[in-house]
Scaffold this motif. Structure first.
Motif, PDB file in Angstrom:
ATOM      1  N   ASP A   1       0.784  -1.273  -0.038  1.00  0.00           N
ATOM      2  CA  ASP A   1       0.023   0.019   0.030  1.00  0.00           C
ATOM      3  C   ASP A   1       0.895   1.352  -0.002  1.00  0.00           C
ATOM      4  O   ASP A   1       0.582   2.136   0.719  1.00  0.00           O
ATOM      5  N   GLY A   2       2.068   1.171  -0.690  1.00  0.00           N
ATOM      6  CA  GLY A   2       2.953   2.259  -0.840  1.00  0.00           C
ATOM      7  C   GLY A   2       3.588   2.721   0.399  1.00  0.00           C
ATOM      8  O   GLY A   2       4.343   3.784   0.426  1.00  0.00           O
ATOM      9  N   ALA A   3       3.929   1.790   1.023  1.00  0.00           N
ATOM     10  CA  ALA A   3       4.823   1.946   2.309  1.00  0.00           C
ATOM     11  C   ALA A   3       5.642   0.772   2.540  1.00  0.00           C
ATOM     12  O   ALA A   3       5.461  -0.309   2.292  1.00  0.00           O
ATOM     13  N   LEU A   4       6.803   1.119   3.099  1.00  0.00           N
ATOM     14  CA  LEU A   4       7.728  -0.041   3.437  1.00  0.00           C
ATOM     15  C   LEU A   4       7.936  -0.285   4.948  1.00  0.00           C
ATOM     16  O   LEU A   4       7.800   0.683   5.583  1.00  0.00           O
ATOM     17  N   GLU A   5       7.719  -1.391   5.294  1.00  0.00           N
ATOM     18  CA  GLU A   5       7.556  -1.725   6.506  1.00  0.00           C
ATOM     19  C   GLU A   5       8.732  -2.638   6.903  1.00  0.00           C
ATOM     20  O   GLU A   5       8.683  -3.807   6.355  1.00  0.00           O
ATOM     21  N   GLU A   6       9.688  -2.436   7.865  1.00  0.00           N
ATOM     22  CA  GLU A   6      10.539  -3.484   8.232  1.00  0.00           C
ATOM     23  C   GLU A   6       9.985  -4.628   9.048  1.00  0.00           C
ATOM     24  O   GLU A   6       9.307  -4.469  10.022  1.00  0.00           O
ATOM     25  N   VAL A   7      10.275  -5.751   8.831  1.00  0.00           N
ATOM     26  CA  VAL A   7       9.743  -7.146   9.413  1.00  0.00           C
ATOM     27  C   VAL A   7      10.808  -7.754  10.035  1.00  0.00           C
ATOM     28  O   VAL A   7      10.584  -8.714  10.909  1.00  0.00           O
ATOM     29  N   PHE A   8      12.233  -7.634   9.705  1.00  0.00           N
ATOM     30  CA  PHE A   8      13.225  -8.476  10.237  1.00  0.00           C
ATOM     31  C   PHE A   8      14.502  -7.797   9.890  1.00  0.00           C
ATOM     32  O   PHE A   8      14.764  -7.108   9.078  1.00  0.00           O
ATOM     33  N   SER A   9      15.343  -7.679  10.946  1.00  0.00           N
ATOM     34  CA  SER A   9      16.741  -7.338  10.804  1.00  0.00           C
ATOM     35  C   SER A   9      17.829  -8.202  11.565  1.00  0.00           C
ATOM     36  O   SER A   9      17.655  -8.834  12.615  1.00  0.00           O
ATOM     37  N   TYR A  10      19.109  -8.208  11.025  1.00  0.00           N
ATOM     38  CA  TYR A  10      19.883  -9.093  11.457  1.00  0.00           C
ATOM     39  C   TYR A  10      21.197  -8.405  11.568  1.00  0.00           C
ATOM     40  O   TYR A  10      21.592  -7.738  10.623  1.00  0.00           O
ATOM     41  N   GLU A  11      22.295  -8.895  12.423  1.00  0.00           N
ATOM     42  CA  GLU A  11      23.653  -8.460  12.223  1.00  0.00           C
ATOM     43  C   GLU A  11      24.378  -9.282  12.986  1.00  0.00           C
ATOM     44  O   GLU A  11      24.224 -10.262  14.044  1.00  0.00           O
ATOM     45  N   CYS A  12      25.635  -9.693  12.503  1.00  0.00           N
ATOM     46  CA  CYS A  12      26.582 -10.408  13.364  1.00  0.00           C
ATOM     47  C   CYS A  12      27.866  -9.824  13.311  1.00  0.00           C
ATOM     48  O   CYS A  12      28.419  -9.321  12.103  1.00  0.00           O
ATOM     49  N   ILE A  13      28.242  -9.382  14.567  1.00  0.00           N
ATOM     50  CA  ILE A  13      29.543  -8.492  14.629  1.00  0.00           C
ATOM     51  C   ILE A  13      30.890  -9.013  15.360  1.00  0.00           C
ATOM     52  O   ILE A  13      30.446  -9.527  16.469  1.00  0.00           O
ATOM     53  N   GLU A  14      31.802  -9.005  14.760  1.00  0.00           N
ATOM     54  CA  GLU A  14      33.086  -9.470  15.207  1.00  0.00           C
ATOM     55  C   GLU A  14      34.175  -8.357  15.630  1.00  0.00           C
ATOM     56  O   GLU A  14      34.313  -7.846  14.664  1.00  0.00           O
ATOM     57  N   GLN A  15      34.296  -8.147  16.851  1.00  0.00           N
ATOM     58  CA  GLN A  15      35.186  -7.054  17.129  1.00  0.00           C
ATOM     59  C   GLN A  15      36.074  -7.319  18.494  1.00  0.00           C
ATOM     60  O   GLN A  15      35.828  -8.316  18.942  1.00  0.00           O
ATOM     61  N   ILE A  16      37.134  -6.249  18.651  1.00  0.00           N
ATOM     62  CA  ILE A  16      37.700  -6.589  19.755  1.00  0.00           C
ATOM     63  C   ILE A  16      36.852  -6.168  21.219  1.00  0.00           C
ATOM     64  O   ILE A  16      35.909  -5.392  21.070  1.00  0.00           O
ATOM     65  N   PRO A  17      37.094  -6.780  22.134  1.00  0.00           N
ATOM     66  CA  PRO A  17      36.321  -6.748  23.447  1.00  0.00           C
ATOM     67  C   PRO A  17      36.455  -5.117  23.945  1.00  0.00           C
ATOM     68  O   PRO A  17      35.397  -4.701  24.521  1.00  0.00           O
ATOM     69  N   TYR A  18      37.546  -4.467  23.779  1.00  0.00           N
ATOM     70  CA  TYR A  18      37.631  -3.051  24.191  1.00  0.00           C
ATOM     71  C   TYR A  18      36.505  -2.013  23.273  1.00  0.00           C
ATOM     72  O   TYR A  18      36.738  -0.838  23.995  1.00  0.00           O
TER      73      TYR A  18
END
Length: 187
Positions: free
Chosen positions: A107-124
């Motif tokens: 109906d002319g609109a964008l609705e977010e239904v799901f998002s995901y992230e996998c992040i690898e980084q230093i603990p600090y």
């Protein structure tokens, strides 16, 4: 790349039509600009609102470790519904990330239904107190859950996020498995 597209003669390599439900969308992809060691490209989806093509979703990719994302089509494996979204990656000296967003266009609109992230980084990159309190939600280099005693010892830790909430690896894999990437081309 200093090229203006000729919309009357759509090149199928860079422009394609897709049909999602009752909506026909135009997918456009601009090839990487020739920046030395840092190519940059754009992709977008457009719909016809009756008078003009309107952009509903865009993505951009930058070469090197800075990453970026692309337009993707997803299938909800529980309902069979085809959805639109983005999928990409980013990197840097302190780690990397893979991520995506899934949307329903209706109906002319964008609705977010799901998002995901996998992040690898230093603990600090985190607050020490936050890490110790939530150690069970972070994973070490061997994929094992961290403990309050071990979380600060590793060179890298991995965090899994679903809909902006840090979750366990099992929860992440189960939720992410619901949405599979796919294409549906209208010929």
């Amino acid at each position: 790349q200093d090229i203006q597209p000729e919309f009357e003669e759509l090149d199928k390599q860079y422009f394609r039509y897709y049909e999602i439900g009752d909506t026909v969308m135009l997918y456009c992809y601009a090839t990487p600009a020739g920046w030395k060691n840092m190519p940059f490209s754009e992709s977008a989806l457009y719909v016809d609102n009756g008078t003009e093509a309107v952009e509903i979703l865009s993505a951009s990719e930058c070469g090197g470790s800075s990453g970026g994302n692309y337009i993707w089509f997803y299938t909800d494996t529980e309902t069979g519904e085809v959805l639109i979204g983005t999928k990409g990656h980013a990197g840097g000296f302190g780690g990397w990330a893979a991520y995506g967003n899934v949307y329903r266009y209706q109906d002319g609109a964008l609705e977010e239904v799901f998002s995901y992230e996998c992040i690898e980084q230093i603990p600090y990159n985190y607050e020490e107190e936050e890490l110790i309190q939530n150690a069970h939600l972070f994973y070490d280099e061997s994929g094992e859950p961290c403990t309050p005693e071990t979380i600060l010892d590793g060179a890298y830790i991995t965090e899994y996020i679903i809909n902006n909430e840090t979750v366990t690896l099992e929860e992440y894999m189960k939720a992410k498995a619901r949405y599979k990437t796919c294409y549906r081309t209208l010929e």
